[in-house]
Design an enzyme around this catalytic site. Structure first.
Site, PDB file in Angstrom:
ATOM      1  N   ARG A  80      41.426  30.607  33.624  1.00  0.00           N
ATOM      2  CA  ARG A  80      41.034  31.765  34.280  1.00  0.00           C
ATOM      3  C   ARG A  80      41.598  32.099  35.926  1.00  0.00           C
ATOM      4  NH1 ARG A  80      34.701  33.271  34.324  1.00  0.00           N
ATOM      5  NH2 ARG A  80      34.662  31.574  36.099  1.00  0.00           N
ATOM      6  N   LYS A 183      38.832  36.669  39.266  1.00  0.00           N
ATOM      7  CA  LYS A 183      37.713  36.073  40.405  1.00  0.00           C
ATOM      8  C   LYS A 183      38.342  36.002  41.611  1.00  0.00           C
ATOM      9  CE  LYS A 183      33.808  32.844  39.506  1.00  0.00           C
ATOM     10  NZ  LYS A 183      32.855  33.569  39.141  1.00  0.00           N
ATOM     11  N   GLU A 219      28.998  45.566  35.393  1.00  0.00           N
ATOM     12  CA  GLU A 219      28.402  44.166  35.667  1.00  0.00           C
ATOM     13  C   GLU A 219      27.356  44.133  36.699  1.00  0.00           C
ATOM     14  OE1 GLU A 219      30.532  40.541  35.739  1.00  0.00           O
ATOM     15  OE2 GLU A 219      32.270  41.473  36.433  1.00  0.00           O
TER      16      GLU A 219
HETATM   17  C1  LIG Z   1      32.017  34.217  38.072  1.00  0.00           C
HETATM   18  C2  LIG Z   1      31.511  35.508  37.943  1.00  0.00           C
HETATM   19  C3  LIG Z   1      30.854  35.628  36.620  1.00  0.00           C
HETATM   20  C4  LIG Z   1      30.166  34.452  35.677  1.00  0.00           C
HETATM   21  O1  LIG Z   1      31.160  33.980  35.100  1.00  0.00           O
HETATM   22  P1  LIG Z   1      31.035  32.351  34.514  1.00  0.00           P
HETATM   23  O2  LIG Z   1      32.258  31.987  34.124  1.00  0.00           O
HETATM   24  O3  LIG Z   1      29.827  32.602  33.489  1.00  0.00           O
HETATM   25  O4  LIG Z   1      30.352  31.442  35.795  1.00  0.00           O
HETATM   26  C5  LIG Z   1      30.352  37.008  36.349  1.00  0.00           C
HETATM   27  N1  LIG Z   1      30.959  38.082  37.009  1.00  0.00           N
HETATM   28  C6  LIG Z   1      31.727  37.725  38.196  1.00  0.00           C
HETATM   29  C7  LIG Z   1      32.254  38.984  38.952  1.00  0.00           C
HETATM   30  C8  LIG Z   1      32.029  36.531  38.498  1.00  0.00           C
HETATM   31  O5  LIG Z   1      32.797  36.550  39.429  1.00  0.00           O
END
Ligand SMILES: *Cc1c(COP(=O)(O)O)cnc(C)c1O
Length: 338
Positions: A80, A183, A219
């Site tokens: 990722r 991210k 989200e």
């Molecule tokens: C990191 C993140 C998540 C959760 O991802 P995980 O891999 O389950 O920790 C969900 N939404 C956003 C916007 C994120 O940055």
């Protein structure tokens, strides 16, 4: 093991002894360095500071019931970060380098891995930033990859209980062809105004709608959304949503438990039909959602019994945590024992 009051830890920064650093110049990655400093000097014109060339990751390491140390699905975070970095024109550490750096950071701070009984864990934060100077807008030619760790407390100190949330009707977190699916820190900056509005009103988080039509659930700020009804686990599918490793794992477990899994648009009107709703991510695994207040109308949707986590959410939460702490069979091979 360090003499820390493990049970009192919260989800916050806690200084450890070492962090790992690695530099990339003109596309070539150097060696992993050990640092005992919490700081680094930076060029005043670095691209991370001016133009947002910054991506990060988050994963956890657990001391299990058998005393063994387990790292959860680190490869997924490595892939990722590569996707995130490449999308905003940054050099990404190769998957192998990422995993090696995470393991080093854990090894060098192993005294900070909380004991099993505490319910705490070691949070790992990999960070990638552009450090080369640019005044005109252009990708940096130099990058710094840092991995630090921080012991974090059990997320639910008062038990696994539903939270109150707010449906955000005004602000957007991410644009349809923007950066919602990667991210990057910028998404968090975009979500902070809404997040603080929600906190001031006593809600634990806001739930965003799709930016284009404002019709579909997107989200929950820093976590994915899911709802459960009629033995079906439903989670939104959109180009703006960060592919959560937790959500992907919960979908596999849901299917394994006999639930149907659907990834599709969830219209706002459908919210009131769910038997259970939750937010999911590495920090909490699942935050059950007990109610959602519409920020435009003030109307509140109550989900199931808002004082108790739902049956399926509880099962999913216990199963995933059980795998992470070595209490349950790691049927899907998600853990790496360190
Ligand atoms: C990191 C993140 C998540 C959760 O991802 P995980 O891999 O389950 O920790 C969900 N939404 C956003 C916007 C994120 O940055």
């Amino acid at each position: 093991m360090k003499d820390i009051n493990w049970g009192e830890l919260s989800f916050g920064y806690f200084k450890t002894d070492y962090n790992v650093r690695c530099y990339c110049k003109d596309g070539k990655w150097g060696d992993l360095d050990m640092s005992d400093s919490e700081f680094f000097p930076m060029h005043i014109a670095s691209t991370c500071m001016h133009y947002g060339q910054e991506v990060f990751e988050g994963l956890k390491v657990f001391r299990g019931i058998d005393g063994k140390v387990r790292m959860f699905r680190c490869q997924e975070n490595a892939k990722r970060m590569k996707d995130s970095a490449e999308y905003i024109m940054m050099q990404a550490p190769p998957v192998e380098l990422f995993v090696r750096a995470v393991k080093k950071a854990v090894e060098w701070n192993q005294e900070y891995i909380p004991p099993y009984e505490s319910g705490a864990s070691l949070y790992v934060r990999p960070l990638l930033i552009g450090i080369g100077p640019q005044l005109g807008v252009a990708p940096s030619t130099e990058y710094m990859f840092v991995v630090f760790v921080s012991p974090v407390g059990p997320y639910f100190k008062e038990g696994f209980k539903p939270v109150k949330t707010m449906l955000e009707r005004v602000f957007d977190r991410a644009a349809p062809c923007g950066t919602g699916h990667i991210k990057v820190g910028g998404n968090y900056a975009a979500g902070m105004r809404s997040g603080e509005k929600a906190h001031h009103k006593g809600f634990s988080m806001s739930i965003f709608l799709d930016a284009k039509e404002k019709k579909y659930i997107d989200e929950c700020g820093p976590a994915n959304f899911f709802g459960i009804k009629n033995n079906t686990y439903v989670t939104p599918s959109a180009s703006t949503i960060l592919p959560s490793v937790t959500n992907a794992s919960l979908m596999v477990l849901a299917e394994d438990m006999g639930l149907k899994v659907e990834r599709r648009q969830i219209p706002v009107e459908e919210l009131s039909t769910f038997e259970e709703i939750g937010a999911c991510g590495t920090a909490a695994v699942i935050s059950p959602i007990g109610s959602i207040e519409d920020s435009a109308t003030g109307q509140t949707i109550v989900v199931g019994d808002p004082t108790v986590a739902g049956k399926w959410s509880t099962k999913l939460y216990n199963r995933l945590r059980g795998i992470q702490y070595g209490e349950e069979e790691d049927k899907f091979g998600w853990n790496e024992i360190l």
